[in-house]
Write an enzyme that holds these catalytic residues in place. Structure first.
Site, PDB file in Angstrom:
ATOM      1  N   ILE A  29       0.870  -1.177   0.000  1.00 53.26           N
ATOM      2  CA  ILE A  29       0.000   0.000   0.000  1.00 53.26           C
ATOM      3  C   ILE A  29       0.905   1.224   0.000  1.00 53.26           C
ATOM      4  O   ILE A  29       1.651   1.466   0.964  1.00 53.26           O
ATOM      5  CB  ILE A  29      -0.922   0.004   1.243  1.00 53.26           C
ATOM      6  CG1 ILE A  29      -1.776  -1.278   1.256  1.00 53.26           C
ATOM      7  CG2 ILE A  29      -1.804   1.252   1.243  1.00 53.26           C
ATOM      8  CD1 ILE A  29      -2.583  -1.483   2.519  1.00 53.26           C
TER       9      ILE A  29
ATOM     10  N   GLU B 210       4.312  -8.098   2.565  1.00 50.66           N
ATOM     11  CA  GLU B 210       4.613  -9.102   3.597  1.00 50.66           C
ATOM     12  C   GLU B 210       4.258  -8.584   4.979  1.00 50.66           C
ATOM     13  O   GLU B 210       3.664  -9.282   5.804  1.00 50.66           O
ATOM     14  CB  GLU B 210       6.110  -9.455   3.574  1.00 50.66           C
ATOM     15  CG  GLU B 210       6.604 -10.036   2.270  1.00 50.66           C
ATOM     16  CD  GLU B 210       7.140  -8.984   1.314  1.00 50.66           C
ATOM     17  OE1 GLU B 210       6.506  -7.918   1.172  1.00 50.66           O
ATOM     18  OE2 GLU B 210       8.182  -9.246   0.696  1.00 50.66           O
TER      19      GLU B 210
HETATM   20  N1  THU Z   1       7.560  -4.056  -1.772  1.00 49.72           N
HETATM   21  C1  THU Z   1       6.896  -5.056  -1.102  1.00 49.72           C
HETATM   22  O1  THU Z   1       5.663  -5.050  -1.027  1.00 49.72           O
HETATM   23  N2  THU Z   1       7.635  -6.043  -0.539  1.00 49.72           N
HETATM   24  C2  THU Z   1       9.003  -6.105  -0.552  1.00 49.72           C
HETATM   25  O2  THU Z   1       9.590  -6.994   0.057  1.00 49.72           O
HETATM   26  C3  THU Z   1       9.753  -5.112  -1.318  1.00 49.72           C
HETATM   27  C4  THU Z   1       8.989  -3.997  -1.911  1.00 49.72           C
HETATM   28  C5  THU Z   1       6.776  -2.967  -2.360  1.00 49.72           C
HETATM   29  C6  THU Z   1       6.997  -1.639  -1.716  1.00 49.72           C
HETATM   30  C7  THU Z   1       6.620  -0.693  -2.819  1.00 49.72           C
HETATM   31  O3  THU Z   1       5.234  -0.447  -2.764  1.00 49.72           O
HETATM   32  C8  THU Z   1       6.929  -1.459  -4.094  1.00 49.72           C
HETATM   33  O4  THU Z   1       7.111  -2.803  -3.704  1.00 49.72           O
HETATM   34  C9  THU Z   1       8.156  -0.975  -4.823  1.00 49.72           C
HETATM   35  O5  THU Z   1       9.257  -0.934  -4.008  1.00 49.72           O
END
Ligand code: THU
Length: 125
Positions: free
Chosen positions: A43, A55
């Protein structure tokens, strides 16, 4: 529940992601020992540091519901990305050494399995 089925649940979570800035949608699904599924998606916020990873949304949601009997987690992103550093720390502290299934929405039949002890050696804590 099979890893393949849990990955499909993570794809449902991914479809709910709010990734208006990066356009990088991530979904996660935690499986509990009693076969419940807890969903998480990234989000993003116009105030960038307020963004939260898929996560940690799932982990924080589970804990806030008093759910802690974790069995495995699936994480879906366009590039089969492995969890970022802060997510690795939180996985280590709250999920423990359960299987982490990583895949992407285009090829869910192929997935990788990791354990946090390998992704985060010599953890803090
Ligand atoms: N992101 C995640 O949801 N999990 C991760 O382990 C790394 C990055 C998301 C954060 C952001 O919204 C997008 O990926 C780009 O970095």
């Amino acid at each position: 529940m099979s890893p393949e089925k849990l990955i499909k649940e993570a794809i449902i979570a991914q479809s709910r992601a709010k990734a208006n800035f990066s356009n990088f949608k991530v979904g996660s699904a935690i499986l509990t020992k009693d076969d419940r599924v807890i969903y998480g998606c990234n989000i993003e916020s116009a105030a960038y540091p307020s963004t939260m990873c898929a996560e940690r949304v799932a982990i924080y949601s589970a804990i806030s519901q008093n759910i802690t009997n974790f069995k495995s987690i699936a994480i879906i992103s366009p590039s089969s990305a492995k969890p970022c550093g802060p997510c690795r720390q939180i996985i280590h502290e709250y999920l423990g050494n359960i299987p982490i299934y990583i895949s992407n929405e285009k090829n869910t039949k192929e997935f990788e399995t990791y354990f946090i002890k390998d992704l985060l050696p010599y953890p803090f804590g």
